[in-house]
Write a protein that holds these residues in place. Sequence first.
Motif, PDB file in Angstrom:
ATOM      1  N   VAL A 113       0.853  -1.190   0.000  1.00 26.56           N
ATOM      2  CA  VAL A 113       0.000   0.000   0.000  1.00 26.56           C
ATOM      3  C   VAL A 113       0.886   1.236   0.000  1.00 26.56           C
ATOM      4  O   VAL A 113       1.948   1.252   0.636  1.00 26.56           O
ATOM      5  N   THR A 114       0.448   2.276  -0.707  1.00 24.95           N
ATOM      6  CA  THR A 114       1.198   3.529  -0.715  1.00 24.95           C
ATOM      7  C   THR A 114       0.265   4.727  -0.670  1.00 24.95           C
ATOM      8  O   THR A 114      -0.879   4.666  -1.124  1.00 24.95           O
ATOM      9  N   CYS A 115       0.754   5.807  -0.096  1.00 24.06           N
ATOM     10  CA  CYS A 115       0.113   7.124  -0.172  1.00 24.06           C
ATOM     11  C   CYS A 115       1.178   8.152   0.188  1.00 24.06           C
ATOM     12  O   CYS A 115       2.304   7.796   0.548  1.00 24.06           O
ATOM     13  N   GLN A 116       0.844   9.420   0.112  1.00 23.30           N
ATOM     14  CA  GLN A 116       1.854  10.460   0.319  1.00 23.30           C
ATOM     15  C   GLN A 116       2.446  10.415   1.713  1.00 23.30           C
ATOM     16  O   GLN A 116       3.652  10.623   1.894  1.00 23.30           O
ATOM     17  N   GLU A 117       1.648  10.163   2.728  1.00 26.22           N
ATOM     18  CA  GLU A 117       2.131  10.197   4.101  1.00 26.22           C
ATOM     19  C   GLU A 117       2.747   8.876   4.544  1.00 26.22           C
ATOM     20  O   GLU A 117       3.325   8.795   5.634  1.00 26.22           O
ATOM     21  N   GLN A 118       2.611   7.843   3.745  1.00 24.92           N
ATOM     22  CA  GLN A 118       3.198   6.534   4.044  1.00 24.92           C
ATOM     23  C   GLN A 118       3.613   5.935   2.705  1.00 24.92           C
ATOM     24  O   GLN A 118       2.827   5.264   2.043  1.00 24.92           O
ATOM     25  N   ALA A 119       4.847   6.230   2.299  1.00 24.98           N
ATOM     26  CA  ALA A 119       5.284   5.911   0.938  1.00 24.98           C
ATOM     27  C   ALA A 119       5.160   4.432   0.625  1.00 24.98           C
ATOM     28  O   ALA A 119       4.890   4.063  -0.524  1.00 24.98           O
ATOM     29  N   LEU A 120       5.338   3.564   1.624  1.00 27.67           N
ATOM     30  CA  LEU A 120       5.244   2.132   1.367  1.00 27.67           C
ATOM     31  C   LEU A 120       5.027   1.387   2.668  1.00 27.67           C
ATOM     32  O   LEU A 120       5.711   1.629   3.665  1.00 27.67           O
ATOM     33  N   ALA A 121       4.061   0.489   2.642  1.00 27.26           N
ATOM     34  CA  ALA A 121       3.813  -0.394   3.784  1.00 27.26           C
ATOM     35  C   ALA A 121       3.312  -1.727   3.254  1.00 27.26           C
ATOM     36  O   ALA A 121       2.683  -1.798   2.194  1.00 27.26           O
ATOM     37  N   PHE A 122       3.607  -2.792   4.016  1.00 30.39           N
ATOM     38  CA  PHE A 122       3.203  -4.142   3.631  1.00 30.39           C
ATOM     39  C   PHE A 122       2.336  -4.758   4.728  1.00 30.39           C
ATOM     40  O   PHE A 122       2.562  -4.528   5.924  1.00 30.39           O
ATOM     41  N   TYR A 123       1.385  -5.577   4.295  1.00 28.64           N
ATOM     42  CA  TYR A 123       0.481  -6.272   5.208  1.00 28.64           C
ATOM     43  C   TYR A 123       0.270  -7.685   4.684  1.00 28.64           C
ATOM     44  O   TYR A 123       0.378  -7.947   3.472  1.00 28.64           O
ATOM     45  N   GLY A 124      -0.064  -8.596   5.570  1.00 29.33           N
ATOM     46  CA  GLY A 124      -0.389  -9.945   5.146  1.00 29.33           C
ATOM     47  C   GLY A 124      -1.761  -9.978   4.493  1.00 29.33           C
ATOM     48  O   GLY A 124      -2.703  -9.342   4.980  1.00 29.33           O
ATOM     49  N   VAL A 125      -1.886 -10.701   3.394  1.00 22.23           N
ATOM     50  CA  VAL A 125      -3.198 -10.852   2.755  1.00 22.23           C
ATOM     51  C   VAL A 125      -4.202 -11.401   3.756  1.00 22.23           C
ATOM     52  O   VAL A 125      -5.341 -10.930   3.860  1.00 22.23           O
ATOM     53  N   SER A 126      -3.785 -12.412   4.530  1.00 21.72           N
ATOM     54  CA  SER A 126      -4.713 -13.044   5.470  1.00 21.72           C
ATOM     55  C   SER A 126      -5.155 -12.081   6.562  1.00 21.72           C
ATOM     56  O   SER A 126      -6.290 -12.156   7.040  1.00 21.72           O
ATOM     57  N   SER A 127      -4.289 -11.134   6.960  1.00 20.91           N
ATOM     58  CA  SER A 127      -4.681 -10.191   8.012  1.00 20.91           C
ATOM     59  C   SER A 127      -5.701  -9.184   7.493  1.00 20.91           C
ATOM     60  O   SER A 127      -6.482  -8.623   8.270  1.00 20.91           O
ATOM     61  N   ILE A 128      -5.710  -8.939   6.188  1.00 20.84           N
ATOM     62  CA  ILE A 128      -6.683  -8.012   5.610  1.00 20.84           C
ATOM     63  C   ILE A 128      -8.004  -8.715   5.307  1.00 20.84           C
ATOM     64  O   ILE A 128      -9.078  -8.227   5.663  1.00 20.84           O
TER      65      ILE A 128
END
Length: 336
Positions: free
Chosen positions: A305-320
């Motif tokens: 996931v990306t946006c201006q205030e958080q250039a890059l973050a990762f999450y587990g598919v299963s957690s979403i």
Amino acid sequence: MIPRIDFEATSAVNDALAAIGRTEDLRFSPDNRLLAVAGYGRRRCLMLRIDIEPTAGAPRIAIRDFTELRSESMGEVHGLDFIDNRTFVVANRDGLVAVFALPRGEPAGQGHEIPPLRVIKGSRLCRLRTPGSVAVRRESHGRFSLLVCNNYTHRVTRHVIHRRWGYRALWNQLLLEQGLNIPDGIALSHDGRWVAVSSHGTNDVKIYDMSAPLGRETRPAGVLENANYPHGLRFTQDGSSILVADAGSPMVHVYASDQGWKGRRRPSRSVAVLDSESFLRGRASIEEGGPKGLDIDRSNRVVAVTCQEQALAFYGVSSIVGRTAAEPVLDVQDSV
């Protein structure tokens, strides 16, 4: 807020991410070795060399290196997708759509000025205007379709290209228009049956059935409601869910299929991927502050996931999605 998956990165990679500015879409390469980030504000693409290693717990993610790509044919880079492991396409909201080849060799923390292989303009009756997100669809006989969201003319166009002809557009078509108001994101199901389009102005996602011919009068088969200002979106590998990034909230919404995508449905689950402080810092209007780009890696384990205030973050598919997702066989395309 669901927990992030921490990633390893060099200080140079972290500096490049911190300097990228406003981001929009992002996309994993077919072989899962690169992650491309649209640098809208600085008019460039950031290519990250990434490794995702499955473990008993959360996957281990390492970003080994990067390269910044610039071009006279890169403007407000809003959307991007890969044609193959070495070729990618960029949608410039202030310009046109351009096809590029990656520089030879591995990313090595450098910037490159690159020329386009082809600039796609459309045709007199199907002109590209304010292109935003783009999805590449593999067709028969070596052809590819570029499905392009024309943001402020409220339509999706299709442009058929072929490597043999230098990626020149062989055919341009108005593909979708009904129900769309600022189409801001696009995704194809893995079985090729469905195309989902974020409709910013109607605060929902329209889904169209691709098993029948599409055109100006095609009406959506399904609608995903309560998405505020939807942007990036992706089908899970098994087609059972669609994940939607909501630019107007800190959330990613999950919509569940019932053996198809016809009819109206609300989120089956919504999870926060931004903390309140980051979200409010980016909240210049009711349409902003939340996640923009969203992609699922080719192993179907990781959501980026990306946006201006958080250039890059990762999450587990299963957690979403709230369950264990089916693991596909990775489809590694030829790198030529």
